[in-house]
Enzyme design. Structure first.
Site, PDB file in Angstrom:
ATOM      1  N   LYS A  27       0.841  -1.105  -0.038  1.00 36.38           N
ATOM      2  CA  LYS A  27      -0.029  -0.196   0.478  1.00 36.38           C
ATOM      3  C   LYS A  27       0.822   1.497   0.100  1.00 36.38           C
ATOM      4  CE  LYS A  27      -3.164   0.707   3.398  1.00 36.38           C
ATOM      5  NZ  LYS A  27      -3.780   1.506   4.466  1.00 36.38           N
ATOM      6  N   GLY A 100      -5.730   7.563   5.324  1.00 40.81           N
ATOM      7  CA  GLY A 100      -4.361   9.268   6.231  1.00 40.81           C
ATOM      8  C   GLY A 100      -2.796   9.397   4.970  1.00 40.81           C
ATOM      9  N   SER A 173       7.577   9.129  11.925  1.00 38.85           N
ATOM     10  CA  SER A 173       6.161   9.061  11.375  1.00 38.85           C
ATOM     11  C   SER A 173       6.719   9.161   9.231  1.00 38.85           C
ATOM     12  CB  SER A 173       5.382  10.131  11.640  1.00 38.85           C
ATOM     13  OG  SER A 173       4.078  10.085  10.494  1.00 38.85           O
ATOM     14  N   ASP A 325       1.697  -1.086  11.472  1.00 37.07           N
ATOM     15  CA  ASP A 325       0.672  -1.310  11.356  1.00 37.07           C
ATOM     16  C   ASP A 325       0.273  -2.530  11.848  1.00 37.07           C
ATOM     17  OD1 ASP A 325      -0.194   1.282  10.155  1.00 37.07           O
ATOM     18  OD2 ASP A 325       0.735   0.814   8.044  1.00 37.07           O
ATOM     19  N   LYS A 352      -4.652   5.726  15.181  1.00 34.84           N
ATOM     20  CA  LYS A 352      -4.552   5.416  13.635  1.00 34.84           C
ATOM     21  C   LYS A 352      -5.813   5.081  13.529  1.00 34.84           C
ATOM     22  CE  LYS A 352      -0.340   3.858  12.058  1.00 34.84           C
ATOM     23  NZ  LYS A 352       0.326   4.239  10.267  1.00 34.84           N
ATOM     24  N   ARG A 356      -5.891   1.668  17.979  1.00 38.41           N
ATOM     25  CA  ARG A 356      -5.721   0.745  17.825  1.00 38.41           C
ATOM     26  C   ARG A 356      -5.511  -0.375  18.630  1.00 38.41           C
ATOM     27  NH1 ARG A 356      -3.380   0.440  11.719  1.00 38.41           N
ATOM     28  NH2 ARG A 356      -5.126   0.793  10.540  1.00 38.41           N
TER      29      ARG A 356
END
EC number: 2.5.1.19
Length: 441
Positions: A27, A100, A173, A325, A352, A356
């Site tokens: 992705k 996002g 990030s 993730d 997220k 989560r």
């Protein structure tokens, strides 16, 4: 993209998972392949693109800003770009759906173009704070008007010429790093990002592949990524490798479902993305790398995963950026391990698609798992391989990774597990449940 019609699904324990599969294209790489191709002059070809809703949102956004982005009958995507600095004013707001990544990276692109763009998204995306991207882009001269809390809908009025900056990431990030670098593409001079903790480096690898002048150097403060602005990107032929985040669900499923033997083909093995593989091996997982190779500048391998008893570990916090993730599916592995697994250092999970940490804590607790919630992760006492009690209805909170993680948990539950809505899975892995059925035949 707002998932107006929830799709509940009940999963029960089933026999071993066996077979060879390919997971969707990565992705992160798919998003960037579309964006960078749209900034090159000429035609780029992309094979293996992830055709989930998140990436399609990126494709639609680049079309709205002037690029030609089309899928051929042969499955190859062809992109005719507008050149760096050539983005056009879109006629309406850009609907980012649940993505996002699309939002934050496109904010970076728009920030250094003389256009004004409004970004909207679904309920989940609109609850996610964008302040960490707003801050550096505003410093570069963009005018950004956001909803309360720095959330969507928001409007970015780009500045040309933008102001080059040296920006130290306050949190690990890759999205913030990439947003600043993409703004730097059309900014005169050199824009620098200082990265104290390494994060996934797909943007750096691919930008160099497209011809951008980009360097990475070590310093006492961390890695310094420098990009020279007013770049001219050259069109490329790109082959997108399989998404390691998607592969993670099958790595865990094959590890915890007795007698399973699954081979996952063509998985991206970029070292900034292999944290889950490292953690599972620490837990005793039987994962063999086959046919390691390089495809389009990224390390790739086939992974053979066989059922193995797992043991609890304390997950090294330094693994967090390379598996952020994958924490939800790691939590499921921990629920089947022997002993108490401590997985912390993941504050990022709170912002997220859902919170989560809280969402997985509630879901696993409902399925009978003993755990303790921390501000930055969970401590989970596993069953030692025995089935989870199950018998629960799970709230996925419009989060694709929660839905898929709890689907895997349902495969080892004594009583069926119902997920309230699995429609968000289409954002990243449209064929997930078809693949599960194929492995179960």
């Amino acid at each position: 993209m707002t998932h107006a019609n929830p799709r509940p699904l009940t999963l029960s324990a089933r026999g071993p998972l066996r077979g060879a599969i390919a997971v969707p294209g990565d992705k992160s790489i798919s998003h960037r392949a579309i964006m960078f191709s749209a900034l090159a002059v000429g035609e780029s070809r992309i094979e293996g693109l992830l055709e989930g809703e998140d990436v399609l949102a990126t494709a639609a956004a680049m079309r709205a800003m002037g690029a030609s982005v089309e899928r051929g009958d042969d499955g190859v995507w062809r992109v005719h770009g507008v050149g760096v600095g050539g983005l056009l004013q879109p006629e309406g707001a850009l609907d980012m759906g649940n993505s996002g990544t699309s939002t934050r990276l496109l904010m970076g692109l728009v920030a250094a173009h003389a256009i004004t763009v409004t970004f909207t998204g679904d309920a989940s995306l609109s609850s996610r704070p964008m302040g960490r991207v707003i801050e550096p882009l505003s410093t570069m001269g963009a005018e950004i008007t956001a909803s309360p809390g720095g959330r969507l809908p928001l409007m970015v009025r780009g500045r040309t010429p933008a102001i080059p900056i040296a920006y130290t990431l306050p949190v690990a990030s890759a999205q913030v790093k990439s947003a600043v670098l993409l703004a730097g593409l059309n900014t005169p001079g050199i824009t620098r990002v200082i990265e104290p903790v390494p994060t996934r480096d797909h943007s750096e690898r691919m930008l160099r592949g497209f011809g951008a002048e980009l360097t990475v150097e070590d310093s006492p403060e961390g890695k310094v990524i420098s990009i020279t602005g007013e770049a001219e990107l050259q069109p490329q032929d790109i082959v997108v490798p399989g998404d390691p985040s998607s592969a993670g669900f099958w790595m865990v499923a094959a590890s915890i479902v007795p007698d399973s033997d699954v081979t996952i083909r063509n998985v991206c093995m970029n070292p900034t993305r292999t944290g889950l593989l490292t953690a599972l091996r620490m837990m005793g997982a039987d994962i063999t790398e086959l046919a390691r190779r390089e495809v389009g500048g990224e390390d790739v391998a086939d992974l053979r995963v066989r059922h193995a008893p797992l043991r609890a570990i304390t997950v090294p916090p330094e693994l967090a950026p390379s598996m952020i993730d994958e924490y939800p599916i790691l939590f499921v592995a921990a629920a089947l391990a022997e002993g108490t697994t401590v997985a912390r250092g993941a504050h990022e999970l709170r912002v997220k698609e859902s919170d989560r940490i809280a969402t997985m804590a509630a879901a696993l607790s409902a399925a009978g798992v003993v755990l303790e919630e921390h501000d930055d992760g969970l401590s989970i006492t596993g069953t030692g391989g025995a089935p989870l009690p199950g018998g629960a209805r799970i709230a996925s909170k419009l989060d694709h990774r929660i839905a898929m993680s709890m689907a895997v948990a349902g495969l080892v539950a004594a009583s069926p597990v119902t997920i309230d809505d699995v429609s968000p899975v289409a954002t990243s892995y449209p064929d997930f449940f078809a693949t599960l059925d194929a492995l179960s035949e």
